[in-house]
Design an enzyme around this catalytic site. Structure first.
Site, PDB file in Angstrom:
ATOM      1  N   SER A 152      -0.600  -3.622  -3.927  1.00 62.74           N
ATOM      2  CA  SER A 152      -0.361  -2.200  -4.130  1.00 62.74           C
ATOM      3  C   SER A 152      -0.391  -1.853  -5.624  1.00 62.74           C
ATOM      4  CB  SER A 152       0.962  -1.811  -3.461  1.00 62.74           C
ATOM      5  OG  SER A 152       1.074  -0.419  -3.330  1.00 62.74           O
ATOM      6  N   ASP A 245      -3.927   2.663   6.190  1.00 61.40           N
ATOM      7  CA  ASP A 245      -3.274   2.719   4.885  1.00 61.40           C
ATOM      8  C   ASP A 245      -3.885   3.872   4.104  1.00 61.40           C
ATOM      9  OD1 ASP A 245      -2.179   2.274   2.370  1.00 61.40           O
ATOM     10  OD2 ASP A 245      -3.092   0.310   2.078  1.00 61.40           O
ATOM     11  N   HIS A 275      -0.178  -0.605   5.354  1.00 56.62           N
ATOM     12  CA  HIS A 275       0.095  -0.970   3.967  1.00 56.62           C
ATOM     13  C   HIS A 275       1.309  -1.899   3.914  1.00 56.62           C
ATOM     14  CE1 HIS A 275      -0.052  -0.354  -0.390  1.00 56.62           C
ATOM     15  NE2 HIS A 275       1.257  -0.358  -0.356  1.00 56.62           N
TER      16      HIS A 275
END
Length: 304
Positions: A152, A245, A275
Site C-alpha cells: 500500500s 481494491d 486490499h
C-alpha cells in the site's frame, strides 16, 4: 470474478465490528486500533537474529535474519496510508518474508504523517536504505543485492526510493516489490468508482490519507510515482494488485507505464481479493500463499 468467500467473510466481520472509518476518530485512537489487528496477521516464525537499530532523527529499523551471512537484503516499508502502522504491525509479515525468501529483511519505522508529511517518510526510507548499504558488513548483508518492498503506502515509498536512487546516484537497488501500491491521488479510476464503499479500504479514507501525507502540497513524482516523466532506469519490479481494491487500476497503470518505459515488470493480479489481503494472512489463505510466492520470487531474483 466474484468476491472470494474469505473476502466476503472479512467484510462481514468488519461490518459487525461497527468500527468508524479511520478519519472519523482521533488519530491516536486510530493508531491504537490498527495495532490491535495482531490476530489477523498470521504466524510469526522464529529467526536466528532479530535486532533493532536506532538511526539518526530517531528512525528505528529492525533486522530479521537467519543462517549464513552475508545474504541478500530486503528493505521493507510498511503500509497504513503513511498515517498508521509501524514495525510491530508488520512484524509477522517481515518474519515470514525473511524465512521464505532466504534473505535478510530490514523493516523501517519511518516517521508518520501528518506529523512528518511528504517528503519526510520518503527521506526516512531512503536514508535507511543508504544506512544498510553503509553498514552491510556489521549487519551481515550483501550491499550489492538489495531489494525494496512494501504494501500500500509502503509500495509508494518503495517506488519513490527507487526513483530517488536513480536520480541521485544512490544505493544500487536490484528489485522492487510493490504490493497493491498507492500510486497517485486520482480518485476517479474505474476501481475507485466501483469499490468506493463497502470493500474495506474506501475512497474517502484514501482521500484522507493523501491529505495527511501531502497537506497543501502538489504531488511530485516522489509522492506519486506515476507522474514521473519516465520510469526508465528503475529496478525490475513485481507489482501485485487485488481485484476488489480501490487501488487496483493505478497499480495496473503503473505496471503498464513501467513496461512502456523499458522496465522489466511482473504484474500479478489476485482475483476475488481485497486490499490488505497479504498483510492479513492470518485471515486470508490466499494472502499467506501470495506472500510466500512473492518471497520466493524475490529470493530467487536476488540470488540470480
Amino acid at each position: 470474478m466474484t468476491l472470494h468467500p474469505q473476502s466476503k467473510a472479512f467484510l462481514t466481520l468488519a461490518a459487525e465490528s461497527a468500527r468508524p472509518q479511520w478519519y472519523e476518530m482521533p488519530l491516536a485512537e486510530a493508531r491504537r486500533i490498527f495495532d490491535q489487528f495482531a490476530p489477523l496477521l498470521g504466524e510469526k516464525p522464529e529467526l536466528d537474529r532479530i535486532e533493532d537499530h536506532l538511526l539518526e532523527h530517531g528512525v528505528r529499523v529492525r533486522l530479521y535474519s537467519s543462517g549464513d551471512t552475508p545474504r541478500p537484503v530486503i528493505m521493507y516499508f510498511h503500509g497504513g496510508g503513511w498515517v498508521l502502522g509501524n514495525i510491530e504491525s508488520h512484524d509477522p509479515l517481515c518474519r515470514r518474508l525473511a524465512v521464505e525468501s532466504g534473505c535478510a529483511v530490514v523493516s523501517v519505522d519511518y516517521r508518520l504523517s501528518p506529523e512528518s508529511r511528504f517528503p519526510g517518510p520518503v527521506e526516512d526510507c531512503y536514508h535507511a536504505t543508504t544506512w544498510v548499504r553503509e553498514h552491510a558488513d556489521d549487519l551481515g548483508v550483501d550491499a550489492n543485492r538489495i531489494a525494496v518492498a512494501g504494501d500500500s503506502a509502503g509500495g509508494q515509498l518503495s517506488a519513490a526510493v527507487c526513483l530517488k536512487a536513480r536520480d541521485e546516484d544512490g544505493p544500487p537497488i536490484a528489485l522492487q516489490a510493490l504490493l497493491y501500491p498507492v500510486v497517485e491521488p486520482n480518485f476517479d479510476t474505474e476501481s475507485y468508482r466501483a469499490f468506493a464503499d463497502g470493500y474495506g479500504l474506501t475512497r474517502d479514507t484514501m482521500r484522507w490519507f493523501w491529505e495527511q501525507f501531502l497537506g497543501d502540497q502538489e504531488p511530485t513524482p516522489l509522492a506519486a510515482p506515476s507522474l514521473a516523466q519516465s520510469l526508465g532506469g528503475v529496478p525490475p519490479a513485481i507489482v501485485v494488485t487485488a481485484e476488489y481494491d480501490v487501488l487496483r487500476d493505478e497499480g495496473i497503470a503503473l505496471a503498464e507505464k513501467m513496461k512502456t518505459d523499458g522496465v522489466d515488470v511482473q504484474h500479478v493480479a489476485y482475483d476475488g481479493m481485497l486490499h490488505g489481503f497479504i498483510h492479513f494472512a492470518g485471515f486470508f489463505e490466499t494472502g499467506l500463499e501470495a506472500g510466500k510466492t512473492i518471497a520466493v520470487e524475490i529470493g530467487n531474483r536476488l540470488r540470480g
